[in-house]
Design a protein around this motif. Sequence first.
Motif, PDB file in Angstrom:
ATOM      1  N   ILE A 155       0.707  -1.137  -0.592  1.00 27.16           N
ATOM      2  CA  ILE A 155      -0.216   0.215   0.053  1.00 27.16           C
ATOM      3  C   ILE A 155       0.936   1.043   0.019  1.00 27.16           C
ATOM      4  O   ILE A 155       0.620   2.444  -0.754  1.00 27.16           O
ATOM      5  CB  ILE A 155      -0.877  -0.170   1.266  1.00 27.16           C
ATOM      6  CG1 ILE A 155      -2.167  -1.197   1.191  1.00 27.16           C
ATOM      7  CG2 ILE A 155      -1.788   1.221   0.982  1.00 27.16           C
ATOM      8  CD1 ILE A 155      -2.641  -1.520   2.179  1.00 27.16           C
ATOM      9  N   VAL A 156       1.871   1.557   0.844  1.00 34.27           N
ATOM     10  CA  VAL A 156       2.855   1.923   0.953  1.00 34.27           C
ATOM     11  C   VAL A 156       3.805   2.681  -0.317  1.00 34.27           C
ATOM     12  O   VAL A 156       3.749   3.979  -0.863  1.00 34.27           O
ATOM     13  CB  VAL A 156       3.862   2.379   2.053  1.00 34.27           C
ATOM     14  CG1 VAL A 156       4.810   3.624   2.356  1.00 34.27           C
ATOM     15  CG2 VAL A 156       2.998   2.205   3.177  1.00 34.27           C
ATOM     16  N   LEU A 157       3.600   1.340  -1.074  1.00 31.17           N
ATOM     17  CA  LEU A 157       4.712   1.734  -2.225  1.00 31.17           C
ATOM     18  C   LEU A 157       3.553   1.980  -3.433  1.00 31.17           C
ATOM     19  O   LEU A 157       4.239   2.796  -4.106  1.00 31.17           O
ATOM     20  CB  LEU A 157       5.209   0.178  -2.426  1.00 31.17           C
ATOM     21  CG  LEU A 157       5.900   0.512  -3.843  1.00 31.17           C
ATOM     22  CD1 LEU A 157       6.935   0.778  -4.302  1.00 31.17           C
ATOM     23  CD2 LEU A 157       6.327  -1.213  -4.132  1.00 31.17           C
ATOM     24  N   PHE A 158       2.681   1.985  -3.641  1.00 36.27           N
ATOM     25  CA  PHE A 158       1.436   2.494  -4.524  1.00 36.27           C
ATOM     26  C   PHE A 158       1.590   3.435  -4.664  1.00 36.27           C
ATOM     27  O   PHE A 158       1.329   4.208  -5.260  1.00 36.27           O
ATOM     28  CB  PHE A 158       0.752   1.381  -4.112  1.00 36.27           C
ATOM     29  CG  PHE A 158      -0.845   1.911  -5.104  1.00 36.27           C
ATOM     30  CD1 PHE A 158      -0.492   1.527  -6.708  1.00 36.27           C
ATOM     31  CD2 PHE A 158      -1.749   1.945  -4.799  1.00 36.27           C
ATOM     32  CE1 PHE A 158      -1.824   1.849  -7.272  1.00 36.27           C
ATOM     33  CE2 PHE A 158      -3.264   3.010  -5.687  1.00 36.27           C
ATOM     34  CZ  PHE A 158      -3.185   2.902  -6.522  1.00 36.27           C
ATOM     35  N   VAL A 159       1.010   4.065  -2.517  1.00 33.52           N
ATOM     36  CA  VAL A 159       0.860   5.371  -2.906  1.00 33.52           C
ATOM     37  C   VAL A 159       1.337   6.473  -3.074  1.00 33.52           C
ATOM     38  O   VAL A 159       2.017   7.370  -3.535  1.00 33.52           O
ATOM     39  CB  VAL A 159       0.782   6.174  -1.019  1.00 33.52           C
ATOM     40  CG1 VAL A 159       0.586   7.443  -0.916  1.00 33.52           C
ATOM     41  CG2 VAL A 159      -1.106   5.082  -0.861  1.00 33.52           C
ATOM     42  N   ILE A 160       3.408   5.678  -3.185  1.00 34.62           N
ATOM     43  CA  ILE A 160       4.189   6.726  -3.210  1.00 34.62           C
ATOM     44  C   ILE A 160       4.830   6.602  -4.542  1.00 34.62           C
ATOM     45  O   ILE A 160       5.283   7.645  -5.388  1.00 34.62           O
ATOM     46  CB  ILE A 160       5.912   6.023  -2.756  1.00 34.62           C
ATOM     47  CG1 ILE A 160       6.103   5.532  -1.150  1.00 34.62           C
ATOM     48  CG2 ILE A 160       7.218   5.994  -3.280  1.00 34.62           C
ATOM     49  CD1 ILE A 160       6.368   5.472  -0.585  1.00 34.62           C
ATOM     50  N   LEU A 161       4.225   5.649  -5.559  1.00 38.98           N
ATOM     51  CA  LEU A 161       4.407   5.738  -6.764  1.00 38.98           C
ATOM     52  C   LEU A 161       3.068   6.793  -7.377  1.00 38.98           C
ATOM     53  O   LEU A 161       3.551   7.435  -8.996  1.00 38.98           O
ATOM     54  CB  LEU A 161       4.568   4.561  -7.539  1.00 38.98           C
ATOM     55  CG  LEU A 161       5.154   3.045  -7.223  1.00 38.98           C
ATOM     56  CD1 LEU A 161       4.838   2.281  -8.081  1.00 38.98           C
ATOM     57  CD2 LEU A 161       6.332   3.775  -7.738  1.00 38.98           C
ATOM     58  N   LEU A 162       1.845   6.824  -6.742  1.00 36.43           N
ATOM     59  CA  LEU A 162       1.171   7.527  -7.566  1.00 36.43           C
ATOM     60  C   LEU A 162       1.475   9.084  -7.294  1.00 36.43           C
ATOM     61  O   LEU A 162       1.615  10.130  -8.283  1.00 36.43           O
ATOM     62  CB  LEU A 162      -0.168   7.406  -6.146  1.00 36.43           C
ATOM     63  CG  LEU A 162      -1.208   6.539  -6.868  1.00 36.43           C
ATOM     64  CD1 LEU A 162      -2.359   6.560  -6.381  1.00 36.43           C
ATOM     65  CD2 LEU A 162      -1.632   6.374  -8.592  1.00 36.43           C
ATOM     66  N   LEU A 163       2.123   9.315  -6.070  1.00 31.10           N
ATOM     67  CA  LEU A 163       2.485  11.455  -5.988  1.00 31.10           C
ATOM     68  C   LEU A 163       3.824  10.557  -6.665  1.00 31.10           C
ATOM     69  O   LEU A 163       4.113  12.776  -7.257  1.00 31.10           O
ATOM     70  CB  LEU A 163       3.116  10.546  -4.205  1.00 31.10           C
ATOM     71  CG  LEU A 163       2.393  10.280  -3.011  1.00 31.10           C
ATOM     72  CD1 LEU A 163       3.204  10.315  -1.646  1.00 31.10           C
ATOM     73  CD2 LEU A 163       1.704  11.620  -3.544  1.00 31.10           C
ATOM     74  N   VAL A 164       4.416  10.344  -7.501  1.00 36.87           N
ATOM     75  CA  VAL A 164       5.797  10.693  -8.168  1.00 36.87           C
ATOM     76  C   VAL A 164       5.321  10.848  -9.336  1.00 36.87           C
ATOM     77  O   VAL A 164       5.374  11.288  -9.993  1.00 36.87           O
ATOM     78  CB  VAL A 164       7.389   9.245  -8.314  1.00 36.87           C
ATOM     79  CG1 VAL A 164       7.830   9.211  -9.049  1.00 36.87           C
ATOM     80  CG2 VAL A 164       7.457   8.503  -6.703  1.00 36.87           C
ATOM     81  N   ALA A 165       4.306   9.894 -10.252  1.00 37.60           N
ATOM     82  CA  ALA A 165       3.430  10.058 -11.404  1.00 37.60           C
ATOM     83  C   ALA A 165       3.572  11.447 -11.325  1.00 37.60           C
ATOM     84  O   ALA A 165       3.272  11.965 -11.966  1.00 37.60           O
ATOM     85  CB  ALA A 165       2.408   8.893 -11.426  1.00 37.60           C
ATOM     86  N   GLY A 166       2.106  11.857 -10.158  1.00 38.72           N
ATOM     87  CA  GLY A 166       2.009  12.806 -10.078  1.00 38.72           C
ATOM     88  C   GLY A 166       2.349  14.296 -10.015  1.00 38.72           C
ATOM     89  O   GLY A 166       2.525  15.364 -10.941  1.00 38.72           O
ATOM     90  N   ALA A 167       3.791  14.227  -9.560  1.00 36.58           N
ATOM     91  CA  ALA A 167       4.703  14.857  -9.637  1.00 36.58           C
ATOM     92  C   ALA A 167       6.047  14.729 -10.783  1.00 36.58           C
ATOM     93  O   ALA A 167       6.282  16.027 -11.558  1.00 36.58           O
ATOM     94  CB  ALA A 167       6.537  14.701  -8.425  1.00 36.58           C
ATOM     95  N   LEU A 168       6.100  13.635 -11.409  1.00 34.97           N
ATOM     96  CA  LEU A 168       6.865  13.710 -12.674  1.00 34.97           C
ATOM     97  C   LEU A 168       5.752  14.615 -13.652  1.00 34.97           C
ATOM     98  O   LEU A 168       5.829  15.549 -14.310  1.00 34.97           O
ATOM     99  CB  LEU A 168       6.738  12.705 -13.183  1.00 34.97           C
ATOM    100  CG  LEU A 168       7.736  12.087 -12.444  1.00 34.97           C
ATOM    101  CD1 LEU A 168       8.163  10.638 -13.261  1.00 34.97           C
ATOM    102  CD2 LEU A 168       9.553  12.929 -13.153  1.00 34.97           C
TER     103      LEU A 168
END
Length: 68
Positions: free
Chosen positions: A23-36
């Motif tokens: 779950i934490v990895l999924f949230v981090i990936l979503l945040l990174v995708a949004g930032a990119l």
Amino acid sequence: MTAYIVGYLITAITVFVFCLPAIVLFVILLLVAGALRVVVLPLELVIRKLRRHPKETQTDQSWLLGSG
């Protein structure tokens, strides 16, 4: 009866704890995708502006029909 409730709660908590890294990895990936996406947006706008071709002047197409 209380033992069943406690058992279900412990099971639910254990499953959540085991799934927590995913779950934490999924949230981090979503945040990174949004930032990119935010970082790349200005570059994307520049590329779109550069790829736009200026409107060409309208030329007389009457020669295509043979009426000239």
